[in-house]
Design a protein around this motif. Sequence first.
Motif, PDB file in Angstrom:
ATOM      1  N   ALA A 240       0.823  -1.200   0.000  1.00  0.00           N
ATOM      2  CA  ALA A 240       0.000   0.000   0.000  1.00  0.00           C
ATOM      3  C   ALA A 240       0.859   1.253   0.000  1.00  0.00           C
ATOM      4  O   ALA A 240       1.861   1.335   0.715  1.00  0.00           O
ATOM      5  N   SER A 241       0.472   2.230  -0.818  1.00  0.00           N
ATOM      6  CA  SER A 241       1.128   3.526  -0.819  1.00  0.00           C
ATOM      7  C   SER A 241       0.073   4.591  -1.078  1.00  0.00           C
ATOM      8  O   SER A 241      -1.044   4.286  -1.502  1.00  0.00           O
ATOM      9  N   TYR A 242       0.432   5.844  -0.795  1.00  0.00           N
ATOM     10  CA  TYR A 242      -0.549   6.924  -0.883  1.00  0.00           C
ATOM     11  C   TYR A 242       0.055   8.107  -1.616  1.00  0.00           C
ATOM     12  O   TYR A 242       1.199   8.502  -1.355  1.00  0.00           O
ATOM     13  N   GLY A 243      -0.714   8.655  -2.552  1.00  0.00           N
ATOM     14  CA  GLY A 243      -0.281   9.822  -3.301  1.00  0.00           C
ATOM     15  C   GLY A 243      -1.026  11.053  -2.844  1.00  0.00           C
ATOM     16  O   GLY A 243      -1.174  11.297  -1.651  1.00  0.00           O
ATOM     17  N   LEU A 244      -1.539  11.833  -3.779  1.00  0.00           N
ATOM     18  CA  LEU A 244      -2.298  13.029  -3.450  1.00  0.00           C
ATOM     19  C   LEU A 244      -3.779  12.690  -3.489  1.00  0.00           C
ATOM     20  O   LEU A 244      -4.423  12.698  -4.537  1.00  0.00           O
ATOM     21  N   GLY A 245      -4.301  12.282  -2.327  1.00  0.00           N
ATOM     22  CA  GLY A 245      -5.700  11.892  -2.249  1.00  0.00           C
ATOM     23  C   GLY A 245      -6.024  10.646  -3.036  1.00  0.00           C
ATOM     24  O   GLY A 245      -7.153  10.479  -3.505  1.00  0.00           O
ATOM     25  N   ILE A 246      -5.060   9.742  -3.167  1.00  0.00           N
ATOM     26  CA  ILE A 246      -5.293   8.510  -3.913  1.00  0.00           C
ATOM     27  C   ILE A 246      -4.444   7.392  -3.319  1.00  0.00           C
ATOM     28  O   ILE A 246      -3.304   7.597  -2.917  1.00  0.00           O
ATOM     29  N   LEU A 247      -5.053   6.219  -3.223  1.00  0.00           N
ATOM     30  CA  LEU A 247      -4.370   5.027  -2.746  1.00  0.00           C
ATOM     31  C   LEU A 247      -3.840   4.211  -3.912  1.00  0.00           C
ATOM     32  O   LEU A 247      -4.443   4.178  -4.984  1.00  0.00           O
ATOM     33  N   ASP A 248      -2.734   3.524  -3.689  1.00  0.00           N
ATOM     34  CA  ASP A 248      -2.243   2.490  -4.594  1.00  0.00           C
ATOM     35  C   ASP A 248      -2.167   1.211  -3.777  1.00  0.00           C
ATOM     36  O   ASP A 248      -1.321   1.062  -2.905  1.00  0.00           O
TER      37      ASP A 248
END
Length: 396
Positions: free
Chosen positions: A316-324
């Motif tokens: 799991a990783s997190y960007g700008l208001g979005i999950l991967d």
Amino acid sequence: MGRCRPSRGRRVRRAGVPAGVALLLAALCAGTGPAAVREDFDPATVQKLDAAITDIMKQTGMPGLDIGLWMPGRGVYEKSFGIADKRTGTPMKSDLYSRIGSVTKTFTVTGVLQLVDQGKVGLDDPISRYVSGVPGGNSITLRQLAQMRSGLFDYTTDKAWLAGLRADPHRTYTPRRLVDVAFRHPPNFRPGAKWQYSNTNTVLLGMLVEKVSGQSLADYLREHVFAPLKLDDTSLPGDGALPDPHAHGYTDFTPEGTVADATNWNPSWAWAAGGIVSDLDDLHSWAPALADGRLLTRTTQAERLRTLPVGAIPGASYGLGILDFNGWLGHNGELPGYETIAAQLPAEKATLVVLINSDIDHRGKNLSSMIGNAVTSIVTPGHLWPAPVSTEAEAE
């Protein structure tokens, strides 16, 4: 992750049911009308998906769910299971409105990024330039807020505030009142030092959108995000009313832990972080648009997708208001009565949407994550939606 629920501490489509699970589905799976659209996953996969979903529903007592899985070249799986209203026994249908919880964050941050593209704000601007009274606001950037790396206390974990919300879930909150709850607490860490999920971050970003655009957040999103994508059934309501037809939502977020119908509870406390209403059809359109950035410039979308590990969940990783989540780009959401997944897997151009009308954990496990993990284990085993982690120990 993805909870707008406070801390505990479009259309109708059905096809034939495989014989092996027909009796099981008779009890749990609601038909959605005489008109059917082809379901072109191979029969073996359909049978596995039916069995996995109905098994989880039996284990958990989940009232109902809508699910859509669209995979070009492999097929479509779109069904409604169970009931939308315990009192009447009304079946779930794929055109019912639902609260989508923290999937709202993807819309709010998209609004911020559009303002970046217009040159009205910069990702590395301090939030203090737009919102007053933020502790350490001169050192907290819009980027850090969108990344969940601001260090600001999450107002939804304030014990006194939680008790008040449990006692009266119909009360109305203003965004300033929400962030002021957070600001009574010192920051949890230095901005940018690590990742920590906080609804305070997204409420501040919603306040920024209003300040810079001169519009209410609801109006801004309707005009600049929903309308361009023809998301006609998506809105940010100003009160607790759900449009008709809708699924009733069931929760145990009550003073005694008893089950209640949370359908018309006022979600103003979640606002920019979790207040949006939508349906299966619109989220089917939104997930790929979010992942490919069609409302943003390529440069800004690239910034959005620069994700950083969250640490607690493998893959799991997190960007700008979005999950991967292992290649699935999107978000999950939860608030009293409802859970949601809306995600796109660019590697296979696959879209997954799950809408559940309950947020009552099963043995400490999140319902939508149970469904997401089971479905992806069958159709995309190389790209799993993470299995839910039990929180029973912490809850006890």
